[in-house]
Design an enzyme around this catalytic site. Structure first.
Site, PDB file in Angstrom:
ATOM      1  N   CYS A 288       0.823  -1.216   0.000  1.00 33.37           N
ATOM      2  CA  CYS A 288       0.000   0.000   0.000  1.00 33.37           C
ATOM      3  C   CYS A 288       0.851   1.257   0.000  1.00 33.37           C
ATOM      4  O   CYS A 288       0.678   2.134  -0.833  1.00 33.37           O
ATOM      5  CB  CYS A 288      -0.944   0.014   1.191  1.00 33.37           C
ATOM      6  N   HIS A 289       1.763   1.355   0.953  1.00 32.12           N
ATOM      7  CA  HIS A 289       2.549   2.585   1.046  1.00 32.12           C
ATOM      8  C   HIS A 289       4.034   2.301   1.192  1.00 32.12           C
ATOM      9  O   HIS A 289       4.802   3.155   1.619  1.00 32.12           O
ATOM     10  CB  HIS A 289       2.030   3.451   2.186  1.00 32.12           C
ATOM     11  N   GLY A 290       4.416   1.069   0.877  1.00 27.90           N
ATOM     12  CA  GLY A 290       5.840   0.774   0.760  1.00 27.90           C
ATOM     13  C   GLY A 290       6.612   0.559   2.050  1.00 27.90           C
ATOM     14  O   GLY A 290       7.832   0.736   2.064  1.00 27.90           O
TER      15      GLY A 290
END
Lengths: 469, 158
Positions: free
Chosen positions: B122-124
């Site tokens: 999702c956001h690394g």
């Protein structure tokens, strides 16, 4: 409101109106309501937003009669609406695309207000009620997106409810309470359905207040100056009812295009996969209308600060009337403001773009493509002859060379950060400074003068008394 | 006036508390997992309280990697021995501490990030072989659920 009771020809209406002056009230507010005579089509979007609210409530009500808010049945009940319910596909596609249409209309409406200074005194409260409607819309749209219980529904709900876990100390308790369990599950779906049903009526209530506040001083107008008397206004009906109806016709062609030709173009295919709590989709992206805020959230690598920045990006609109102290309303007469305004519009498009792609990816402005971090590093390594590790360092955090075309690339994260800085700077730095340093152009003294007498001779127009008062 | 305020508060609390997890939800709070089928280097995902729980049987290299790191350099400093009961068995709640996605890395085909643990798409966020946050926006390590070994091959989670 204490307007005189009118004499209606129809005896039944007259009988009712004498006891409950609702027809008199409507006559004042929707028929003879004096409206600036110079409104452009940018003023069409308020009534279009009202139209969309009615469309969403009507289709939503009927869809709710066919929908089952339970984790085991929700997805199938939506598919049943699509396949078995008479015209179910049409109603759902109208409702689904209607959300996007509603946001398009509202965004244009908001930017219209930003350009023409519609938020300035004495319309501050009108503006704030509008921002409140927008917030409620965002909440409602999010909840509606959860209901089909597809993969995007489930993971969207997970990510958004988890935003509250960023609150210090009590965050986790709040999230558990929102969920009614230890993860997004049946209790969550149930309550989101209830709220999705309720909030549109709350919006309707705030819309009534919004219109109430509007009718106190009337619409702003493209010149941003007050109406000086009857010569500056025309009755709302038939002049603006017919103009709004024409705009509505054009808008409905646009709306119908999406519903009939590209009903899923604005959505995500992943939402046609039933929700699976054990597997997150590769790439979670919110609906297009949330993308700028998603980009702001991601541009700050700290969880709590990211959430605060995202919230602040909307809440800042509530105090906008006090940040922009410039007395001139319309951007037309503000030569410097105008530039910054259009940069803001462009900035929001950039933010939307950044929200759509992975923050680690690179955008090559001249090559015009999005490349993921690994590919980009590979290309740099190839071009420069460096090892992968060295290329990774060379690419750094911001710029790099795209080997394939020899052009620059910028990391989506960095682009989003620059855009976020401009977004906040516009409201917190640029507008307050412009209020002090900008010299506005000469503003016409009345709406009638530039239309009837030519813009040059405005100086002695003020002295003239109104023709009929 | 204060009496009315007290009355209003007394009615409000039940309404708010009714939103919290109900008794039937709380009742489903523990599960037992048979570990005998899991080979070294393998990982399985089980569902507990509606969330995925990662069980990974770590290789000696993974254990060494997790233990050798200088704890002081971590964002959420915690030595590996505080996160496991038996070094071979790493048991974690498979929910990213950023915004609740399920990190990848359970299957051999999935990316595990630079630190050999898990990678959240999702956001690394990237986690190491002890499930500790090493890079990305997540503030905390992957949570360790309460669990106990009933026998050598049976673990009770919750």
């Amino acid at each position: 409101m204490a307007a005189p009771v009118l004499k209606f020809k129809n005896p039944v209406i007259r009988w009712i109106d004498y006891r409950l002056p609702i027809f008199s009230y409507l006559h004042h507010e929707a028929y003879e309501y004096p409206t600036p005579k110079n409104l452009s089509y940018w003023w069409n979007f308020g009534s279009l937003a009202g139209f969309m609210l009615v469309v969403m409530i009507a289709t939503g009500l009927i869809l709710a009669m066919q929908y089952t808010p339970h984790v085991d049945y929700a997805f199938d009940s939506v598919e049943r609406i699509m396949r078995d319910v008479n015209y179910g596909w049409l109603l759902r596609y109208i409702h689904m695309n209607g959300a996007s249409m509603f946001f398009i209309v509202v965004y244009i409406h908001i930017f219209r207000g930003l350009y023409y200074g519609s938020y300035k005194a004495p319309r501050e409260l009108l503006w704030q009620l509008g921002v409140l409607i927008y917030l409620l819309m965002m909440a409602t749209a999010f909840m509606g997106y959860v209901l089909p219980w597809g993969q995007m529904s489930f993971w969207g709900a997970t990510v958004i409810t988890n935003l509250f876990s960023a609150i210090p100390w009590v965050g986790d308790y709040i999230v558990t309470m929102l969920w009614g369990g230890f993860s997004v599950d049946n209790p969550t779906l149930n309550r989101l359905f209830v709220l999705h049903f309720l909030l549109p009526f709350v919006i309707l209530g705030v819309v009534v207040l919004h219109i109430g506040a509007l009718h106190r001083f009337g619409s702003n107008n493209p010149l941003g100056i007050d109406t000086k008397g009857p010569q500056d206004t025309i009755p709302f009906h038939p002049y603006y009812t017919v103009k709004d109806m024409f705009g509505l016709g054009v808008f409905m062609i646009f709306f119908a295009f999406w519903v009939f030709w590209a009903p899923n173009a604005l959505g995500h295919p992943d939402n046609y996969i039933p929700a699976n709590p054990l597997s997150t989709p590769e790439h979670i992206v919110p609906e297009w209308y949330y993308l700028p805020f998603y980009a702001i959230l991601r541009s700050i690598p700290d969880k709590l600060l990211g959430v605060i920045a995202m919230g602040a990006s909307i809440l800042i609109l509530f105090v906008l009337p006090w940040l922009d102290r410039a007395p001139v309303r319309a951007g037309t007469f503000r030569p410097v403001f105008k530039w910054f305004f259009w940069i803001l519009v462009f900035d929001c498009v950039i933010l939307m773009f950044c929200g759509k792609y992975a923050p680690e990816a690179y955008w090559t402005p001249f090559g015009g493509e999005i490349v993921d971090a690994d590919t980009f590093t590979e290309r740099v390594a190839e071009l420069t002859g460096l090892s992968h590790e060295a290329a990774l360092n060379a690419v750094g955090e911001m710029w790099g060379v795209n080997a394939a075309s020899g052009q620059f690339g910028i990391k989506i994260l960095r682009l989003g950060q620059l855009a976020t800085i401009y977004y906040f700077a516009y409201f917190l730095v640029i507008l307050p400074l412009l209020s002090i340093f900008e010299t506005p152009k000469q503003v016409p003294l009345s709406i009638s003068k530039p239309v009837l007498g030519g813009g040059q001779k405005v100086a002695h127009a003020a002295a003239k008394p109104m023709e009929k008062a | 006036m204060s009496l009315a305020g007290f009355g209003a508060a007394a009615v409000t609390w039940p309404m708010i508390d009714s939103l919290n997890p109900s008794q039937d939800v709380l009742a489903l709070s523990s599960i037992e997992v048979d570990l005998s089928q899991i080979e070294v280097g393998q990982a399985v995902t089980v569902k507990w309280r509606g969330k995925p729980v990662f069980i990974r049987r770590r290789t000696p290299e993974e254990i060494k990697e997790a233990e050798d790191i200088d704890v002081a350099t971590l964002r959420d400093p915690q030595p590996d021995q505080d996160r496991v009961q038996k070094p071979e068995w790493l048991i974690l709640v498979g929910v990213c501490t950023h915004l609740g996605c399920v990190p990848q890395g359970q299957k051999p085909s999935e990316p595990r990030g630079q630190f050999g643990g898990w990678f959240c798409p999702c956001h690394g966020s990237e986690y190491d072989t002890s499930g500790r946050i090493r890079r990305g926006p997540a503030p905390l390590n992957l949570a360790v659920p309460t669990y106990s070994f009933e026998s050598d091959t049976l673990v009770k989670i919750g």
